[in-house]
Design an enzyme around this catalytic site. Structure first.
Site, PDB file in Angstrom:
ATOM      1  N   GLY A   8       5.600  -4.064   3.801  1.00 55.16           N
ATOM      2  CA  GLY A   8       6.512  -2.843   3.432  1.00 55.16           C
ATOM      3  C   GLY A   8       6.808  -2.159   4.658  1.00 55.16           C
ATOM      4  N   GLY A  11      10.344   0.019   4.890  1.00 56.17           N
ATOM      5  CA  GLY A  11      10.329   1.152   4.044  1.00 56.17           C
ATOM      6  C   GLY A  11      10.380   2.467   4.658  1.00 56.17           C
ATOM      7  N   GLN A  12      10.120   3.732   4.068  1.00 56.23           N
ATOM      8  CA  GLN A  12      10.296   5.047   4.675  1.00 56.23           C
ATOM      9  C   GLN A  12       9.210   5.067   5.520  1.00 56.23           C
ATOM     10  OE1 GLN A  12       9.122   8.199   2.345  1.00 56.23           O
ATOM     11  NE2 GLN A  12      10.416   9.902   3.478  1.00 56.23           N
ATOM     12  N   ILE A  35      10.059  -7.837   2.633  1.00 55.09           N
ATOM     13  CA  ILE A  35      10.528  -8.758   1.426  1.00 55.09           C
ATOM     14  C   ILE A  35      11.874  -9.175   1.780  1.00 55.09           C
ATOM     15  CG2 ILE A  35       8.782  -7.887  -0.312  1.00 55.09           C
ATOM     16  CD1 ILE A  35      11.300  -6.035  -1.170  1.00 55.09           C
ATOM     17  N   ILE A  55       4.048  -8.677  -1.511  1.00 54.63           N
ATOM     18  CA  ILE A  55       2.894  -8.266  -1.897  1.00 54.63           C
ATOM     19  C   ILE A  55       2.280  -8.914  -3.076  1.00 54.63           C
ATOM     20  CG2 ILE A  55       3.487  -6.210  -3.117  1.00 54.63           C
ATOM     21  CD1 ILE A  55       0.959  -4.739  -1.557  1.00 54.63           C
ATOM     22  N   TYR A 143       3.720   6.579 -11.608  1.00 56.79           N
ATOM     23  CA  TYR A 143       3.313   6.482 -10.146  1.00 56.79           C
ATOM     24  C   TYR A 143       2.081   7.083  -9.669  1.00 56.79           C
ATOM     25  CZ  TYR A 143       4.058   7.808  -5.338  1.00 56.79           C
ATOM     26  OH  TYR A 143       4.037   8.165  -3.941  1.00 56.79           O
ATOM     27  N   LYS A 147      -1.562   5.527  -8.470  1.00 58.24           N
ATOM     28  CA  LYS A 147      -2.083   5.823  -7.624  1.00 58.24           C
ATOM     29  C   LYS A 147      -3.703   6.057  -7.744  1.00 58.24           C
ATOM     30  CE  LYS A 147       1.024   5.927  -4.431  1.00 58.24           C
ATOM     31  NZ  LYS A 147       1.116   4.753  -3.449  1.00 58.24           N
TER      32      LYS A 147
HETATM   33  C1  AKB Z   1       7.477  11.131  -4.125  1.00 56.86           C
HETATM   34  O1  AKB Z   1       7.814  12.075  -4.307  1.00 56.86           O
HETATM   35  O2  AKB Z   1       7.690  10.025  -4.791  1.00 56.86           O
HETATM   36  C2  AKB Z   1       6.592  10.707  -2.829  1.00 56.86           C
HETATM   37  C3  AKB Z   1       4.936  11.306  -3.043  1.00 56.86           C
HETATM   38  C4  AKB Z   1       5.049  12.806  -3.005  1.00 56.86           C
HETATM   39  O3  AKB Z   1       4.108  10.652  -3.254  1.00 56.86           O
HETATM   40  N1  AKB Z   1       7.179  11.414  -1.886  1.00 56.86           N
END
Ligand code: AKB
Length: 322
Positions: A8, A11-12, A35, A55, A143, A147
């Site tokens: 990655g 990416g950012q 990628i 990945i 998300y 995590k």
């Molecule tokens: C998001 O806003 O999705 C990310 C984070 C806080 O994980 N910057």
């Protein structure tokens, strides 16, 4: 860390972390994994090796690990929170199926692994202010679910197989280099671009919504320092709370107005991002990171604002000349 693979890398975080690792270590032993469709360009492409590493493709990862005798993998492949809500299956596929590929390869080939977690790993029933290192983690977003699962899986691989997995829970990251895409905290990056361009900013997050944020140079240092930390001193691994500043839209707006007094902002709330933000902590307690591996932030809001505005002004001036 001798031979490093960054998955990655365009990416950012990856685009800046790869360059920092190349500056700190031997540039030719830091491989930028990308990628198809997100190939590295410019200094990222020129300053060291780059290889296609999807990945979700275990064979491709293993081949690059063998080719460059990789001993450390930075696994930065992920969808950010707001995008993940729109594509939950893909968020799981990249975040968890992908992580499993990385952990299995790390187990077989004896690599250390860094996989970032996030403030998004907490949900509405965690303590809101000074959220402790070890507390209830029941996120409401896919998300956050990926995590927390990633943290547990990484700890499992450490305890069961001895894989050297380490991680930090990143706040919203603010940088003038590569724009983020699809995060809930992205407003705190966009606001600087609007301010420096002299445009009015429509803020998608409501006043009074506090979230932890961090300037990218601090975040990059954290990602490197945790991997260099003495393992004997680590009681935690996946993942450490880290913090630098917490603010709501009004506070960052006022800090920018101190430098650009005629900057204007109004609110146009994005319901999806607002709901996500409200489910996250206001601020994390990062005492464990400070005690176990000496974490320290260097940038507060005022210093970050001054630097962001200065760097963006230079960036726009250079782009106009080009
Ligand atoms: C998001 O806003 O999705 C990310 C984070 C806080 O994980 N910057």
């Amino acid at each position: 860390m001798k031979n490093i693979l960054v998955i990655g890398s365009t990416g950012q975080i990856g685009s800046e972390l790869t360059m920092k690792l190349r500056a700190n270590y031997n540039a030719s032993s830091v491989v930028a994994g990308y990628i198809k469709g997100a190939e590295p360009t410019g200094r990222l492409a020129e300053s060291g090796p780059h290889e296609e590493v999807d990945i979700t493709n275990a064979q491709q990862i293993a081949a690059v690990v063998d080719k460059y005798k990789i001993d450390t993998i930075y696994n930065l492949a992920a969808l950010l929170s707001a995008v993940a809500e729109r594509k939950p299956q893909l968020a799981w596929h990249i975040g968890i199926d992908g992580l499993l590929n990385v952990l299995e390869i790390a187990r077989e080939k004896h690599c250390a692994v860094f996989t970032p977690s996030s403030i998004g790993s907490f949900g509405p029933n965690a303590p809101k202010d000074g959220t402790p290192q070890d507390t209830i983690q029941q996120p409401k977003t896919i998300y956050g679910v990926t995590k927390v699962t990633g943290e547990l899986l990484s700890n499992y691989y450490f305890e069961r197989f001895g894989v050297d997995t380490r991680s930090v829970r990143f706040p919203g990251l603010i940088s003038y280099v590569t724009p983020p895409g699809g995060g809930t905290t992205d407003y705190a990056v966009d606001i600087y671009y609007y301010a420096v361009r002299g445009e009015k900013f429509k803020c998608p997050i409501a006043p009074g919504t506090f979230m932890d944020m961090m300037y990218m140079p601090d975040a990059l240092r954290a990602a490197i320092e945790i991997m260099e930390a003495d393992p004997e001193k680590l009681h935690h691994r996946n993942s450490f709370n880290i913090a630098a500043m917490s603010f709501d839209p009004e506070i960052i707006y006022q800090s920018i107005k101190q430098v650009i007094p005629d900057f204007e902002m109004e609110y146009e709330i994005d319901p999806l991002r607002q709901a996500i933000a409200e489910s996250w902590p206001n601020s994390l307690d990062d005492t464990c990171a400070r005690m176990e591996w000496g974490w320290e932030h260097r940038y507060d809001l005022q210093v970050m604002t001054a630097d962001m505005i200065d760097k963006l002004r230079r960036k726009f001036a250079t782009n106009q000349q080009a």
